[in-house]
Scaffold this active site. Structure first.
Site, PDB file in Angstrom:
ATOM      1  N   TRP A 137       0.840  -1.203   0.000  1.00  0.00           N
ATOM      2  CA  TRP A 137       0.000   0.000   0.000  1.00  0.00           C
ATOM      3  C   TRP A 137       0.870   1.245   0.000  1.00  0.00           C
ATOM      4  O   TRP A 137       2.075   1.191   0.223  1.00  0.00           O
ATOM      5  CB  TRP A 137      -1.011  -0.011   1.131  1.00  0.00           C
ATOM      6  CG  TRP A 137      -0.474  -0.045   2.560  1.00  0.00           C
ATOM      7  CD1 TRP A 137       0.753  -0.463   2.986  1.00  0.00           C
ATOM      8  CD2 TRP A 137      -1.191   0.339   3.727  1.00  0.00           C
ATOM      9  NE1 TRP A 137       0.854  -0.379   4.342  1.00  0.00           N
ATOM     10  CE2 TRP A 137      -0.322   0.114   4.841  1.00  0.00           C
ATOM     11  CE3 TRP A 137      -2.461   0.821   3.984  1.00  0.00           C
ATOM     12  CZ2 TRP A 137      -0.701   0.388   6.152  1.00  0.00           C
ATOM     13  CZ3 TRP A 137      -2.837   1.086   5.284  1.00  0.00           C
ATOM     14  CH2 TRP A 137      -1.965   0.873   6.349  1.00  0.00           C
TER      15      TRP A 137
ATOM     16  N   HIS B  35     -10.405  15.325 -13.406  1.00  0.00           N
ATOM     17  CA  HIS B  35     -10.964  15.777 -12.140  1.00  0.00           C
ATOM     18  C   HIS B  35     -12.265  16.546 -12.326  1.00  0.00           C
ATOM     19  O   HIS B  35     -12.623  16.957 -13.433  1.00  0.00           O
ATOM     20  CB  HIS B  35      -9.948  16.628 -11.366  1.00  0.00           C
ATOM     21  CG  HIS B  35      -9.578  17.909 -12.039  1.00  0.00           C
ATOM     22  ND1 HIS B  35      -8.523  18.008 -12.918  1.00  0.00           N
ATOM     23  CD2 HIS B  35     -10.114  19.153 -11.964  1.00  0.00           C
ATOM     24  CE1 HIS B  35      -8.420  19.252 -13.357  1.00  0.00           C
ATOM     25  NE2 HIS B  35      -9.382  19.969 -12.797  1.00  0.00           N
TER      26      HIS B  35
ATOM     27  N   ASP C 120     -14.610  19.751 -11.107  1.00  0.00           N
ATOM     28  CA  ASP C 120     -14.627  21.096 -10.522  1.00  0.00           C
ATOM     29  C   ASP C 120     -15.963  21.322  -9.827  1.00  0.00           C
ATOM     30  O   ASP C 120     -17.021  21.282 -10.474  1.00  0.00           O
ATOM     31  CB  ASP C 120     -14.479  22.171 -11.600  1.00  0.00           C
ATOM     32  CG  ASP C 120     -13.104  22.211 -12.229  1.00  0.00           C
ATOM     33  OD1 ASP C 120     -12.161  21.610 -11.674  1.00  0.00           O
ATOM     34  OD2 ASP C 120     -12.967  22.864 -13.286  1.00  0.00           O
TER      35      ASP C 120
ATOM     36  N   HIS D 149     -14.998  26.107  -6.335  1.00  0.00           N
ATOM     37  CA  HIS D 149     -13.647  26.229  -6.896  1.00  0.00           C
ATOM     38  C   HIS D 149     -13.355  27.666  -7.321  1.00  0.00           C
ATOM     39  O   HIS D 149     -12.202  28.089  -7.325  1.00  0.00           O
ATOM     40  CB  HIS D 149     -13.506  25.264  -8.077  1.00  0.00           C
ATOM     41  CG  HIS D 149     -12.211  25.357  -8.814  1.00  0.00           C
ATOM     42  ND1 HIS D 149     -10.984  25.449  -8.193  1.00  0.00           N
ATOM     43  CD2 HIS D 149     -11.941  25.363 -10.156  1.00  0.00           C
ATOM     44  CE1 HIS D 149     -10.029  25.503  -9.101  1.00  0.00           C
ATOM     45  NE2 HIS D 149     -10.580  25.464 -10.291  1.00  0.00           N
TER      46      HIS D 149
ATOM     47  N   HIS E  25     -14.896  29.045 -16.118  1.00  0.00           N
ATOM     48  CA  HIS E  25     -14.910  28.820 -14.676  1.00  0.00           C
ATOM     49  C   HIS E  25     -15.896  29.777 -13.998  1.00  0.00           C
ATOM     50  O   HIS E  25     -16.704  29.367 -13.161  1.00  0.00           O
ATOM     51  CB  HIS E  25     -13.515  29.032 -14.085  1.00  0.00           C
ATOM     52  CG  HIS E  25     -12.600  27.866 -14.240  1.00  0.00           C
ATOM     53  ND1 HIS E  25     -11.898  27.625 -15.398  1.00  0.00           N
ATOM     54  CD2 HIS E  25     -12.256  26.872 -13.380  1.00  0.00           C
ATOM     55  CE1 HIS E  25     -11.150  26.537 -15.244  1.00  0.00           C
ATOM     56  NE2 HIS E  25     -11.358  26.055 -14.029  1.00  0.00           N
TER      57      HIS E  25
END
Length: 258
Positions: free
Chosen positions: A61, A73, A75, A79, A207
């Site tokens: 691990w 990813h 958002d 953010h 954004h």
């Protein structure tokens, strides 16, 4: 046959294919590069804890370190400053992590111009052929940029004037945030905005518009070329980081074949 067993049968028989839209996450995964006066996101790092040895004889691990916005990813609205009082990534309802999606393919335009910007009229032309954007779903914006994802330099495509990557015009971003029926936009680039978006009015309009409207972003997607324009069910599963502004995500597309 009831609904869920029929879906399961379609998956096991191959009538519904699962296409993984997620980029492998490693130390080589490209990351955004901000001007030096700003804090920088971390590359992905693994720290080995044990590997069937004295530190743990039967198990392997690791610890890992990464930025919330590294690799493929999600958002969350908080953010961006326009959405600072909205959801963190852990507060996004699970019902919004699965929904319909469409793919708008502008890879040929981007091949000719890496600074290509999506405009409202481009979306209107697409809708005239394929139908409306999905209510409560995702608009996936294909540019072919995932072909560059093995190289930080090619992926950011920067010169002395800054990055040159495709994105969305300010007017289109505003329309996507305020008028389009979608809950989010997915892209193949390092962020939902164009490389030159720092100089737009407003700066980073995708954004600002999406987060300010309580909508979401998905970035660094791959394999959009394997998807049809419509008829997609998208699963976007970010880590539920409490107070987080986003998180690495496994993004899967379900597509009916044959």
């Amino acid at each position: 046959m009831s609904l869920l067993p029929s879906v399961a049968e379609a998956l096991t028989s191959g009538r519904v294919e699962i296409v993984d839209l997620t980029a492998p996450l490693s130390a080589e995964t490209p990351v955004i590069q901000l001007p030096p006066e700003f804090a920088q996101t971390a590359r992905f790092e693994l720290e080995e804890l044990s590997r069937y040895d004295d530190r743990g004889p039967a198990w392997y691990w690791n610890n890992f370190r990464t930025g919330e916005h590294t690799g493929t990813h999600f958002d969350a609205p908080n953010h961006w400053v326009t959405g600072q009082d909205r959801e963190d990534v852990a507060s996004v309802p699970a019902s919004r992590l699965i929904g319909p999606a469409v793919v708008l393919d502008f890879s040929s335009q981007v091949a000719e111009n890496p600074d290509f910007l999506l405009e409202v009229e481009h979306i209107e032309q697409w809708q005239a052929e394929h139908g409306p954007l999905p209510q409560g779903g995702w608009m996936l914006y294909r540019t072919g940029w995932d072909a560059r994802s093995a190289s930080q330099q090619e992926f950011l495509n920067a010169d002395e004037t800054g990055p040159h990557t495709p994105g969305v015009s300010p007017a289109c971003a505003k329309w996507l945030g305020e008028e389009a029926p979608i809950i989010g936009v997915g892209v193949e680039t390092v962020g939902t905005d164009a490389g030159a978006a720092h100089s737009f009015d407003p700066p980073f309009p995708c954004h600002a518009a999406l987060m300010g409207s309580g909508k979401y972003g998905l970035t660094q997607l791959q394999n959009l070329a394997q998807l049809p324009p419509t008829g997609i069910l998208l699963i976007a599963a970010p880590l539920p980081i409490v107070t987080g502004s986003g998180a690495p995500a496994r993004v899967l597309a379900l597509v009916e074949r044959g």
